[in-house]
Design a protein around this motif. Structure first.
Motif, PDB file in Angstrom:
ATOM      1  N   ARG A  82       0.837  -1.209   0.000  1.00 50.44           N
ATOM      2  CA  ARG A  82       0.000   0.000   0.000  1.00 50.44           C
ATOM      3  C   ARG A  82       0.871   1.260   0.000  1.00 50.44           C
ATOM      4  N   LEU A  83       1.915   1.214  -0.850  1.00 48.59           N
ATOM      5  CA  LEU A  83       2.844   2.306  -1.135  1.00 48.59           C
ATOM      6  C   LEU A  83       3.872   2.546  -0.021  1.00 48.59           C
ATOM      7  N   LYS A  84       3.755   1.870   1.116  1.00 43.78           N
ATOM      8  CA  LYS A  84       4.638   2.138   2.258  1.00 43.78           C
ATOM      9  C   LYS A  84       5.914   1.296   2.180  1.00 43.78           C
ATOM     10  N   ASN A  85       7.041   1.898   2.537  1.00 41.94           N
ATOM     11  CA  ASN A  85       8.321   1.175   2.581  1.00 41.94           C
ATOM     12  C   ASN A  85       8.534   0.346   1.312  1.00 41.94           C
ATOM     13  N   GLU A 119      -3.576   9.613   1.751  1.00 41.74           N
ATOM     14  CA  GLU A 119      -2.729  10.073   2.851  1.00 41.74           C
ATOM     15  C   GLU A 119      -1.604  10.893   2.210  1.00 41.74           C
ATOM     16  N   ASP A 121       1.172  12.465   2.946  1.00 43.35           N
ATOM     17  CA  ASP A 121       2.587  12.196   3.172  1.00 43.35           C
ATOM     18  C   ASP A 121       3.032  10.899   2.517  1.00 43.35           C
ATOM     19  N   GLU A 122       2.180   9.873   2.602  1.00 46.59           N
ATOM     20  CA  GLU A 122       2.540   8.586   2.011  1.00 46.59           C
ATOM     21  C   GLU A 122       2.567   8.671   0.485  1.00 46.59           C
ATOM     22  N   ALA A 125       5.677  10.634  -0.599  1.00 42.72           N
ATOM     23  CA  ALA A 125       6.898   9.838  -0.491  1.00 42.72           C
ATOM     24  C   ALA A 125       7.000   8.821  -1.623  1.00 42.72           C
ATOM     25  N   PHE A 126       5.876   8.212  -1.972  1.00 37.01           N
ATOM     26  CA  PHE A 126       5.902   7.215  -3.049  1.00 37.01           C
ATOM     27  C   PHE A 126       6.209   7.872  -4.398  1.00 37.01           C
TER      28      PHE A 126
END
Length: 276
Positions: A82-85, A119, A121-122, A125-126
């Motif tokens: 979900r785009l994180k890390n 979101e 910020d997420e 970042a992505f």
């Protein structure tokens, strides 16, 4: 001169055989057949799993010189992480053979799941993680965790890379998302989903990306002459403004996609030069 690339999402569909594809045509010739009638194809097998460099090389070899593929980013990145890390996963995606398409590599498509809410910020970042040139992509691909025989991380020339994001949650239909996409030069996909998902017409990059999933029934219904005329007028207006346009039909269930794509391509002939 702005260019229109009109095509289909995927090309390997059993119901198309004997309808769009001639009866008894070997499956290995289907890509060649489709690419002679369309400007572009969206590779969607890459969404379900990492493909192999040999596959990308084969696809490049069996299409006309001016043909372009768009490549759908992996669902592991968009739906599982979900785009994180996502840095390692994005590195593996670019290492898996995408760059082996060479000059036939068009935009990268990132389709977000319907359950993923906006979101800022997420998302920021992505989008910042995505490489903007093939050289940047090759450098990121160098961080891969894939075995060497499963990778292709070289590029023969440094070329710009384009990215498009297709959102499916209503929370993205806000100025903040549009501004983020514009700041990163990423296109927001204009998706026709029979009313199921948001329709965002904001132009946020130097190109437009359209996905036509069906105007009345998702993945199934064909487009009437009137609706193709309307789409041609809208896309033609963007071409007049100097924007390249990529449009893909994903209404594959009833074998409408290739015919609708050819119909839209013919309608746009007055707006853009032929590739072949």
């Amino acid at each position: 001169m702005a260019l229109a690339r009109i095509g289909i999402s995927g090309w390997t569909y059993a119901p198309w055989r004997g309808v769009f594809y001639p009866p008894k045509m070997p499956h290995r010739l289907e890509l060649e057949y489709a690419s002679e009638r369309l400007d572009s194809i969206e590779i969607n097998g890459s969404f379900y799993s990492l493909q192999r460099p040999t596959s990308y090389r084969t696809w490049a070899e069996h299409t006309p010189d001016q043909f372009v593929f768009s490549v759908k980013g992996g669902r592991y990145i968009t739906h599982i992480l979900r785009l994180k890390n996502a840095r390692t996963a994005v590195a593996n995606f670019f290492a898996s053979g995408v760059l082996a398409l060479g000059h036939k590599l068009g935009p990268l498509l990132w389709q977000l799941p319907p359950t993923l809410q906006f979101e800022p910020d997420e998302v920021d970042a992505f989008l910042a993680l995505l490489p903007r040139t093939t050289a940047q992509a090759a450098a990121l691909a160098g961080e891969t965790t894939l075995d060497e025989d499963r990778t292709h991380t070289a590029v023969s020339e440094d070329r710009p890379l384009r990215h498009a994001v297709e959102v499916r949650h209503a929370s993205f239909d806000v100025p903040a998302f549009t501004e983020l996409a514009r700041a990163h030069g990423v296109a927001i996909v204009l998706a026709d989903t029979a009313g199921r998902y948001p329709v965002i017409r904001d132009l946020t990059a130097d190109f437009a990306y359209v996905r036509l999933h069906g105007d009345e029934e998702l993945y199934t219904s064909g487009y009437t002459d009137e609706s193709l005329d309307r789409w041609a007028a809208e896309l033609g207006g963007w071409l007049q403004r100097g924007m390249d346009v990529y449009a893909y039909f994903d209404n594959d269930v009833k074998v409408r996609a290739p015919y609708d794509a050819m119909g839209l391509r013919d309608r746009l002939a007055e707006w853009t030069p032929r590739h072949h």
